[in-house]
Design a protein around this motif. Structure first.
Motif, short mmCIF file in Angstrom:
data_model
loop_
_atom_site.label_atom_id
_atom_site.label_comp_id
_atom_site.label_asym_id
_atom_site.label_seq_id
_atom_site.Cartn_x
_atom_site.Cartn_y
_atom_site.Cartn_z
N ALA A 148 34.64 90.91 5.34
CA ALA A 148 33.54 90.40 6.18
C ALA A 148 33.27 88.92 5.85
CB ALA A 148 32.30 91.26 6.04
N ARG A 149 32.02 88.58 5.52
CA ARG A 149 31.64 87.19 5.29
C ARG A 149 31.67 86.80 3.80
NH1 ARG A 149 26.44 86.25 6.18
NH2 ARG A 149 26.78 84.00 6.25
N THR A 150 32.43 87.52 2.99
CA THR A 150 32.44 87.27 1.55
C THR A 150 32.75 85.82 1.22
OG1 THR A 150 33.11 89.55 1.10
CG2 THR A 150 33.45 87.94 -0.65
N ALA A 151 33.83 85.29 1.79
CA ALA A 151 34.22 83.92 1.48
C ALA A 151 33.14 82.93 1.91
CB ALA A 151 35.55 83.59 2.17
N GLU A 152 32.58 83.14 3.07
CA GLU A 152 31.53 82.25 3.59
C GLU A 152 30.30 82.27 2.68
OE1 GLU A 152 28.62 82.01 7.53
OE2 GLU A 152 30.52 83.13 7.64
N ILE A 153 29.92 83.44 2.22
CA ILE A 153 28.75 83.55 1.35
C ILE A 153 29.01 82.87 0.01
CG2 ILE A 153 27.26 85.16 0.10
CD1 ILE A 153 27.71 87.13 2.44
N LEU A 154 30.20 83.04 -0.53
CA LEU A 154 30.54 82.38 -1.79
C LEU A 154 30.41 80.86 -1.67
CD1 LEU A 154 33.65 84.47 -2.92
CD2 LEU A 154 31.41 84.38 -4.04
N GLU A 155 30.90 80.33 -0.56
CA GLU A 155 30.83 78.87 -0.36
C GLU A 155 29.38 78.42 -0.20
OE1 GLU A 155 33.97 76.69 0.68
OE2 GLU A 155 34.80 78.16 -0.71
N SER A 156 28.57 79.24 0.44
CA SER A 156 27.18 78.84 0.66
C SER A 156 26.39 78.83 -0.64
CB SER A 156 26.50 79.77 1.68
OG SER A 156 26.31 81.06 1.14
N VAL A 157 26.75 79.70 -1.57
CA VAL A 157 26.04 79.77 -2.85
C VAL A 157 26.56 78.74 -3.84
CG1 VAL A 157 25.50 81.22 -4.86
CG2 VAL A 157 25.49 82.22 -2.56
N MET A 158 27.89 78.60 -3.93
CA MET A 158 28.50 77.78 -4.98
C MET A 158 29.08 76.46 -4.49
SD MET A 158 30.47 80.57 -7.38
CE MET A 158 31.13 79.26 -8.41
N GLY A 159 29.30 76.34 -3.18
CA GLY A 159 29.87 75.12 -2.66
C GLY A 159 31.34 75.26 -2.30
N ALA A 160 31.90 74.20 -1.74
CA ALA A 160 33.29 74.20 -1.28
C ALA A 160 34.23 74.52 -2.43
CB ALA A 160 33.64 72.84 -0.68
N GLY A 161 35.23 75.34 -2.11
CA GLY A 161 36.23 75.70 -3.10
C GLY A 161 35.94 76.98 -3.86
#
Length: 265
Positions: free
Chosen positions: A224-237
């Protein structure tokens, strides 16, 4: 991304994961659709004795799945491992050293878990014992343990003691309750997560996890949106680091840096 899933229950008829060869194959096909290129098959260690003829039966099933993946052109590499239950299962270090328990892809990284209500002192003791013997224990879903939810600073201490932390994607999606979600974000913000995995048990969401906005992907290889959520919390990469780079380093037995961990006030 070419994601690597280091915590997955797709091997059939061993634990509470896949119930059949067909379901295992469906889970592998689903994983490939999500961009997962490699999976470590990690059934619960305590299930081996009575459901799979021990490690011998497990290895035979892994080989059968590898053959089926090749036959059906499923582009997912399969590696061996297990989710080692530390609560009430004897001397884990002794069982690792004599081969009754195995690490992820025969590396220095054992994937370990505890009862959700485990006392923190017991978790710390297990980490210290394994790290002192030269292993780098990876703690499965620490965000689900009450002792970490109560005080996330304990996770920082575990990392400093030599552990790595693996987050379940369902915690981040809110499928495992508010406490697990809140703790997940806190651990990510403090740079205490080293890998995110599916902890997939089936190819279709069902039971107590199949609720909420992303309940339809609960306990499946769907991200689902796992990658998107990770980027929103920790930033690009962040997504590449936690879904691809670090997991790939783990199965290659390469070191993972923990220098970025941020202490709690």
């Amino acid at each position: 991304m070419r994601m690597v899933d280091i915590h997955n229950h797709s091997v059939y008829s061993i634990d509470d994961g896949s119930a059949s060869v067909d379901e295992s194959l469906a889970m592998l096909e689903m994983a490939e659709e999500e961009g997962i290129c490699a999976i470590v098959l990690t059934p619960h260690s305590e299930s081996f004795a009575y459901r799979s003829r021990g490690l011998e039966g497990y290895y035979l099933k892994v080989e059968r799945l590898r053959a089926l993946a090749e036959e059906y052109l499923v582009g997912v590499e399969l590696y061996t491992g297990m989710e080692i239950r530390c609560t009430g299962h004897g001397n884990i270090l002794e069982q690792l050293n004599d081969g009754r328990l195995i690490t992820l892809n025969d590396t220095a990284y054992p994937l370990i878990e505890f009862s959700f209500d485990e006392m923190y002192s017991d978790v710390a003791r297990a980490v210290n014992k394994l790290a002192g013997a030269g292993y780098t224990p990876i703690i499965a879903h620490p965000e689900r343990y009450h002792c970490i939810q109560e005080d996330a600073a304990r996770a920082y201490a575990l990392v400093k003691a030599g552990a790595l932390l693996q987050l379940d994607k369902d915690s981040l999606l809110g499928n495992l309750g508010f406490e697990a979600l809140e703790c997940s974000v806190e651990l990510l913000e403090h740079r205490l997560v080293h890998a995110v995995a599916t902890d997939a048990h089936r190819c279709q969401a069902r039971g107590r996890w199949s609720y909420g906005e992303y309940g339809n992907v609960a306990k499946t290889p769907r991200l689902a949106r796992t990658a998107e959520i990770l980027e929103s919390v920790m930033g690009a990469g962040a997504a590449k680091l936690l879904l691809e780079d670090n997991p790939a380093r783990i199965i290659d037995n390469q070191s993972i840096t923990t220098d970025g961990a941020i202490p709690f006030d």
